[in-house]
Design a protein around this motif. Structure first.
Motif, short mmCIF file in Angstrom:
data_model
loop_
_atom_site.label_atom_id
_atom_site.label_comp_id
_atom_site.label_asym_id
_atom_site.label_seq_id
_atom_site.Cartn_x
_atom_site.Cartn_y
_atom_site.Cartn_z
N MET A 31 -12.21 -18.25 33.46
CA MET A 31 -11.86 -18.51 32.07
C MET A 31 -10.90 -19.67 31.98
N PHE A 32 -10.94 -20.35 30.85
CA PHE A 32 -10.11 -21.51 30.59
C PHE A 32 -9.66 -21.40 29.14
N TYR A 33 -8.38 -21.68 28.88
CA TYR A 33 -7.84 -21.42 27.55
C TYR A 33 -7.11 -22.64 26.99
N LEU A 34 -7.08 -22.70 25.68
CA LEU A 34 -6.27 -23.70 24.99
C LEU A 34 -5.49 -22.97 23.90
N GLN A 35 -4.19 -22.93 24.06
CA GLN A 35 -3.31 -22.32 23.06
C GLN A 35 -2.80 -23.43 22.14
N MET A 36 -3.05 -23.27 20.87
CA MET A 36 -2.64 -24.28 19.89
C MET A 36 -1.68 -23.65 18.90
N ASN A 37 -0.50 -24.21 18.81
CA ASN A 37 0.53 -23.69 17.91
C ASN A 37 0.88 -24.73 16.86
N ASN A 38 1.47 -24.25 15.79
CA ASN A 38 1.91 -25.14 14.70
C ASN A 38 0.78 -26.11 14.32
N GLY A 97 -0.20 -22.32 11.63
CA GLY A 97 -0.70 -21.16 12.36
C GLY A 97 -1.02 -21.48 13.81
N SER A 98 -1.53 -20.49 14.51
CA SER A 98 -1.86 -20.62 15.93
C SER A 98 -3.28 -20.13 16.19
N LEU A 99 -3.88 -20.70 17.19
CA LEU A 99 -5.21 -20.28 17.65
C LEU A 99 -5.25 -20.39 19.16
N ARG A 100 -6.02 -19.52 19.77
CA ARG A 100 -6.28 -19.67 21.19
C ARG A 100 -7.79 -19.79 21.39
N LEU A 101 -8.19 -20.89 21.96
CA LEU A 101 -9.58 -21.09 22.29
C LEU A 101 -9.83 -20.63 23.72
N SER A 102 -11.01 -20.09 23.93
CA SER A 102 -11.39 -19.62 25.26
C SER A 102 -12.66 -20.33 25.69
N CYS A 103 -12.78 -20.50 26.98
CA CYS A 103 -14.00 -21.09 27.54
C CYS A 103 -14.40 -20.23 28.74
N ALA A 104 -15.56 -19.63 28.64
CA ALA A 104 -16.08 -18.82 29.73
C ALA A 104 -17.03 -19.66 30.56
N ALA A 105 -16.81 -19.69 31.85
CA ALA A 105 -17.61 -20.52 32.73
C ALA A 105 -18.50 -19.67 33.62
N SER A 106 -19.69 -20.17 33.82
CA SER A 106 -20.59 -19.51 34.77
C SER A 106 -20.96 -20.51 35.86
N LEU A 107 -19.93 -21.16 36.37
CA LEU A 107 -20.11 -22.20 37.38
C LEU A 107 -19.85 -21.63 38.77
N HIS A 108 -20.70 -22.02 39.71
CA HIS A 108 -20.41 -21.68 41.10
C HIS A 108 -19.23 -22.53 41.54
N PHE A 109 -18.39 -21.95 42.37
CA PHE A 109 -17.20 -22.66 42.85
C PHE A 109 -16.34 -23.14 41.68
N TYR A 110 -16.19 -22.28 40.66
CA TYR A 110 -15.43 -22.63 39.47
C TYR A 110 -14.04 -23.13 39.84
N GLY A 111 -13.44 -22.54 40.85
CA GLY A 111 -12.08 -22.92 41.22
C GLY A 111 -11.95 -24.36 41.66
N ARG A 112 -13.06 -25.02 41.97
CA ARG A 112 -13.02 -26.41 42.42
C ARG A 112 -13.31 -27.40 41.28
N TYR A 113 -13.45 -26.90 40.07
CA TYR A 113 -13.70 -27.78 38.94
C TYR A 113 -12.39 -28.12 38.23
N THR A 114 -12.28 -29.36 37.84
CA THR A 114 -11.25 -29.75 36.89
C THR A 114 -11.77 -29.44 35.49
N MET A 115 -10.95 -28.76 34.71
CA MET A 115 -11.36 -28.33 33.38
C MET A 115 -10.60 -29.10 32.31
N ALA A 116 -11.26 -29.29 31.19
CA ALA A 116 -10.64 -30.07 30.12
C ALA A 116 -11.08 -29.56 28.76
#
Length: 123
Positions: free
Chosen positions: A77-84, A15-34
């Motif tokens: 927002m930051f996402y992880l799509q997981m398939n198979n 199956g598949s799942l999509r995880l989401s991560c909602a951020a409330s960080l200032h200057f979010y665009g300057r963060y490396t996400m993992a």
């Protein structure tokens, strides 16, 4: 709460799942996400990293393309799509952030963490 992960659940293998991560960080665009994950009795391991400049590194099954990540800076927002999905993907999944350019596979380099979301894959 600066990072809020969601989307985990119980899935059957394949199956598949999509995880989401909602951020409330200032200057979010300057963060490396993992995304990291941790299975019972195992160390926390990197799943995928996306630096704020755009380069992406996938550590899990990178050659098979099962996992993909994306980010929406306008929505923080930051996402992880997981398939198979496989049973070995069962773990608690965490989103993390570091205020730096460039990713790192070492969880100690990330200073902001979400609470984790459980993914369970049944075979």
């Amino acid at each position: 709460v600066q990072l809020q992960a969601s989307g985990g659940g119980l899935m059957q293998a394949g199956g598949s799942l999509r995880l989401s991560c909602a951020a409330s960080l200032h200057f979010y665009g300057r963060y490396t996400m993992a995304w990291f994950r941790q299975a019972p009795g195992k160390e926390r391991e990197p799943v995928a990293v996306k630096s704020w400049r755009g380069p992406t590194t996938v550590y899990v099954d990178s050659e098979k393309g099962r996992f993909t990540i994306s980010r929406d800076n306008s929505r923080k927002m930051f996402y992880l799509q997981m398939n198979n999905l496989k049973s070995e993907d069962t773990a608690v999944y965490y989103c993390a952030a570091r205020y730096a350019d460039g990713g790192s596979r070492d969880y100690r380099d990330y200073t902001v963490w979400g609470q984790g979301t459980q993914v369970t894959v049944s075979s």
